[in-house]
Structures are given as C-alpha cells and as structure tokens.
Design a protein around this motif. Sequence first.
Motif, PDB file in Angstrom:
ATOM      1  N   TYR A 185       5.631  35.090 -24.610  1.00 28.77           N
ATOM      2  CA  TYR A 185       6.170  35.384 -23.280  1.00 28.77           C
ATOM      3  C   TYR A 185       7.132  36.568 -23.318  1.00 28.77           C
ATOM      4  CZ  TYR A 185       8.282  34.634 -18.710  1.00 28.77           C
ATOM      5  OH  TYR A 185       8.732  34.801 -17.421  1.00 28.77           O
ATOM      6  N   ILE A 186       7.977  36.626 -24.348  1.00 32.35           N
ATOM      7  CA  ILE A 186       8.901  37.756 -24.473  1.00 32.35           C
ATOM      8  C   ILE A 186       8.141  39.054 -24.708  1.00 32.35           C
ATOM      9  CG2 ILE A 186      10.760  38.708 -25.892  1.00 32.35           C
ATOM     10  CD1 ILE A 186      11.746  35.883 -26.364  1.00 32.35           C
ATOM     11  N   LEU A 187       7.082  38.999 -25.525  1.00 37.86           N
ATOM     12  CA  LEU A 187       6.297  40.204 -25.805  1.00 37.86           C
ATOM     13  C   LEU A 187       5.616  40.725 -24.542  1.00 37.86           C
ATOM     14  CD1 LEU A 187       5.011  42.182 -27.858  1.00 37.86           C
ATOM     15  CD2 LEU A 187       3.185  40.503 -28.165  1.00 37.86           C
ATOM     16  N   ILE A 188       5.022  39.837 -23.747  1.00 36.24           N
ATOM     17  CA  ILE A 188       4.289  40.265 -22.558  1.00 36.24           C
ATOM     18  C   ILE A 188       5.233  40.772 -21.471  1.00 36.24           C
ATOM     19  CG2 ILE A 188       2.782  39.480 -20.679  1.00 36.24           C
ATOM     20  CD1 ILE A 188       1.306  39.810 -23.278  1.00 36.24           C
ATOM     21  N   THR A 189       6.350  40.081 -21.260  1.00 30.70           N
ATOM     22  CA  THR A 189       7.221  40.396 -20.125  1.00 30.70           C
ATOM     23  C   THR A 189       8.298  41.426 -20.455  1.00 30.70           C
ATOM     24  OG1 THR A 189       8.621  38.491 -20.672  1.00 30.70           O
ATOM     25  CG2 THR A 189       6.829  38.147 -19.087  1.00 30.70           C
ATOM     26  N   GLN A 190       8.914  41.346 -21.642  1.00 28.14           N
ATOM     27  CA  GLN A 190      10.058  42.186 -21.944  1.00 28.14           C
ATOM     28  C   GLN A 190       9.683  43.481 -22.649  1.00 28.14           C
ATOM     29  OE1 GLN A 190      13.025  41.400 -20.734  1.00 28.14           O
ATOM     30  NE2 GLN A 190      12.171  39.484 -19.904  1.00 28.14           N
ATOM     31  N   TYR A 191       8.702  43.432 -23.547  1.00 28.19           N
ATOM     32  CA  TYR A 191       8.350  44.612 -24.330  1.00 28.19           C
ATOM     33  C   TYR A 191       7.178  45.383 -23.728  1.00 28.19           C
ATOM     34  CZ  TYR A 191      11.519  42.976 -27.980  1.00 28.19           C
ATOM     35  OH  TYR A 191      12.637  42.584 -28.675  1.00 28.19           O
ATOM     36  N   LEU A 192       6.124  44.672 -23.353  1.00 28.83           N
ATOM     37  CA  LEU A 192       4.950  45.344 -22.794  1.00 28.83           C
ATOM     38  C   LEU A 192       5.023  45.500 -21.282  1.00 28.83           C
ATOM     39  CD1 LEU A 192       2.124  43.635 -24.911  1.00 28.83           C
ATOM     40  CD2 LEU A 192       3.310  45.790 -25.334  1.00 28.83           C
ATOM     41  N   HIS A 193       5.879  44.731 -20.610  1.00 26.64           N
ATOM     42  CA  HIS A 193       6.071  44.817 -19.157  1.00 26.64           C
ATOM     43  C   HIS A 193       4.735  44.667 -18.409  1.00 26.64           C
ATOM     44  CE1 HIS A 193      10.220  46.082 -19.841  1.00 26.64           C
ATOM     45  NE2 HIS A 193       9.763  46.989 -20.702  1.00 26.64           N
ATOM     46  N   LEU A 194       4.016  43.618 -18.761  1.00 26.84           N
ATOM     47  CA  LEU A 194       2.703  43.382 -18.163  1.00 26.84           C
ATOM     48  C   LEU A 194       2.710  42.251 -17.147  1.00 26.84           C
ATOM     49  CD1 LEU A 194       0.408  43.687 -21.314  1.00 26.84           C
ATOM     50  CD2 LEU A 194       0.902  45.417 -19.579  1.00 26.84           C
ATOM     51  N   GLN A 195       3.880  41.761 -16.761  1.00 30.86           N
ATOM     52  CA  GLN A 195       3.935  40.680 -15.783  1.00 30.86           C
ATOM     53  C   GLN A 195       3.428  41.164 -14.430  1.00 30.86           C
ATOM     54  OE1 GLN A 195       7.784  38.917 -15.453  1.00 30.86           O
ATOM     55  NE2 GLN A 195       7.046  37.082 -14.391  1.00 30.86           N
ATOM     56  N   ASP A 196       2.683  40.292 -13.738  1.00 29.73           N
ATOM     57  CA  ASP A 196       2.060  40.614 -12.448  1.00 29.73           C
ATOM     58  C   ASP A 196       1.079  41.778 -12.559  1.00 29.73           C
ATOM     59  OD1 ASP A 196       3.064  38.618 -10.812  1.00 29.73           O
ATOM     60  OD2 ASP A 196       4.879  39.730 -10.315  1.00 29.73           O
ATOM     61  N   THR A 197       0.343  41.831 -13.656  1.00 31.22           N
ATOM     62  CA  THR A 197      -0.755  42.781 -13.834  1.00 31.22           C
ATOM     63  C   THR A 197      -1.948  42.037 -14.412  1.00 31.22           C
ATOM     64  OG1 THR A 197      -0.065  43.400 -16.072  1.00 31.22           O
ATOM     65  CG2 THR A 197       0.835  44.698 -14.252  1.00 31.22           C
ATOM     66  N   PHE A 203      -3.621  42.995 -16.889  1.00 31.64           N
ATOM     67  CA  PHE A 203      -3.603  43.088 -18.348  1.00 31.64           C
ATOM     68  C   PHE A 203      -2.984  41.836 -18.969  1.00 31.64           C
ATOM     69  CE2 PHE A 203      -3.653  47.554 -17.006  1.00 31.64           C
ATOM     70  CZ  PHE A 203      -4.737  48.004 -17.741  1.00 31.64           C
ATOM     71  N   ALA A 204      -2.081  41.174 -18.243  1.00 27.07           N
ATOM     72  CA  ALA A 204      -1.483  39.946 -18.765  1.00 27.07           C
ATOM     73  C   ALA A 204      -2.504  38.819 -18.865  1.00 27.07           C
ATOM     74  CB  ALA A 204      -0.313  39.518 -17.882  1.00 27.07           C
ATOM     75  N   LEU A 205      -3.573  38.896 -18.078  1.00 23.75           N
ATOM     76  CA  LEU A 205      -4.636  37.896 -18.134  1.00 23.75           C
ATOM     77  C   LEU A 205      -5.718  38.241 -19.149  1.00 23.75           C
ATOM     78  CD1 LEU A 205      -5.101  37.310 -14.281  1.00 23.75           C
ATOM     79  CD2 LEU A 205      -3.639  36.041 -15.866  1.00 23.75           C
TER      80      LEU A 205
END
Length: 316
Positions: free
Chosen positions: A153-165, A167-169
């Motif tokens: 969760y930290i990698l997807i949201t904080q580092y890659l900034h993929l939330q609400d995209t 790419f997160a799926l």
Amino acid sequence: MVVQTATPGARPPVRGTRRNATGVPRRQAVRPHWSRMLIHLLLALCAVAFVAPLLMVLSASFSSENAINRHGYSFLPRQFTTFAYRYVIGDSSQLVQAYGVSIVVTVVGTLVSLLVMSMLAYTLSRREFALRRSIGFYLLFAMLFSGGLVPSYILITQYLHLQDTLFALILPYLVSPWFVVILRTYFMSLPNDIMDAARIDGAGEFRTFFRIVLPLSGPAMATVGLFTALTYWNDWWLGLLYIDNDKLAPVQLLLYRIISNIDFAASNQTANHLVGVPVQTVRMAIAVLAIGPIIIAFGFVQRFFVRGITIGGLKD
C-alpha cells in the motif's frame, strides 16, 4: 490326411475365446466398448455436477424471493420475475461504466502480463544465461513469501502515486512467479534445433522469441492468459484499497458494494428504505452478472486451454 500349416507371424488361437466374422476375439472387441462407455458416463456425471450449481444460480436469479423461501432452490424458476436484475442494475450507466473499467483492466493487464512473463520465462529458459539460477531463486522466494499489505500500500500510494488510476489495478498482478515457472518449463521443452537454425540465419533473440517461440507456445500462452484474465476480472480487493473515484470502480467492486448494502439491510431493521429487498435473488443475480462475461471468454480459448493443461503429460 490333411495337414494344417501355420501362417508365418500368426498368433495361435487362445483357448476359451471365440472369434467373430472379422477374426477379432469377442472378449477383446467388447471390453474396450464397455470401458469407453463407462468413461463417458463418468465424465457426463462430472459435467452435470459442475453445471447443476450454475443452473440453480441462474434459476434463482429469475425467481421471486417468496418462492425461494417457501420451496427452496430449483433448476427452473419459480414465479418468474426480473426484479432482482432491475434492482442490481438500477442506474444502468454506472454498471456499464464499471463493466468498461473491468474490460479495459482485464484486456490490457492480461496482454501486458503475458508479454512480461513470457519474456522473463524465455530468458530463464536459456541455459547460457549467466544469472539464470539467481533470478530463478528470486522467483521461488517471491512465490513463497510476499511483502505484505502495508508495504504494498505504501509503495502504490506514496512512492508510485498510482491511487485512483487504472495502473493500481494492473500493476500488482502484472507478474506471477508461478506462471513464470510454468512458461519457463514449457519453453525448455521446445526443440533447440529450431532456435539454433534461426540464429544461424541471422535472427536475434527478440526475433527468435516473437517469430518462433511465441507461435509454438500457443497452448501454454492461452492457458496462462486465461488464468491471468480470471485474476484481473474477479478482483475487487485492489479497487477497495486504491480506488475512491466511483468512475474508476470495476464491476466486482460495484457488486461488492451492493452486496454490502443488502447485508446491512438484512441485519439492520432501522434501514427502512432498504426493507423488502430480495436478498437471495439479488445475490444470485450479482453472481450471474459477475461470471457471465468470463464464461463467454472461456469459450474462445477452450481448445487452447485443453491442450495447455495436458501438454506436460504427452510426449512425441
């Protein structure tokens, strides 16, 4: 006196067996016939056992709630009605949009995943690759142990900034170590003479991979592609974690929210606006809407899927 001469190569008659007009012993002619019928009967019973629950789910989705509570489930709808589907669909534009998100994620994710996993598996299948054992150990370690929910969760949201995209799926399921191992094993079974001939003709690794290896690996690619598509289509967990925008919600997440509202209505008597919701039939309608498209997709890759799951047990 007549002397019978034996024909060279002929087998002596077996005592106790009679031969029919074609010269084949009856015992040998009947035994395969009955064994084949027994096998077909067992396969037919297995097919009925697998199809029966689907028919009951489909029938319950078109039945009324009162009929199910009184008589239970059946293979034919009781008091035919489409109220459950009308309740689930509700705002049809939202359901169509959710289907569109799931289709895009499934198609793009499956194609990109197949490309990445097949290229990695082909690299690991080459015996002359120096880091073959090291990367293979890394895949085995990743298959046995995962990083956990919090680091992901930290990698997807904080580092890659993929939330609400989208790419997160797609990104978390892009590479499966188990599927890489399956493809690597299949690539190692391909004849090396064909690839050596391609290199002699001047073909590089990329051209050998795309022009020779992939066309010869249709069954394996179709099998892995089907399971990967199932993973993307049936997933609602990634949407629940990373998607807050309703326009990017996949169909499984939308149906999960509907089920949650129904369970809340069934357990909470104060929800007056949800009283009277057909709980059982709506659940069955959601199941039909969730598995329908993937069953259609399975029909297109069925012949490759059967060859893919049996390819390891057959030898030329």
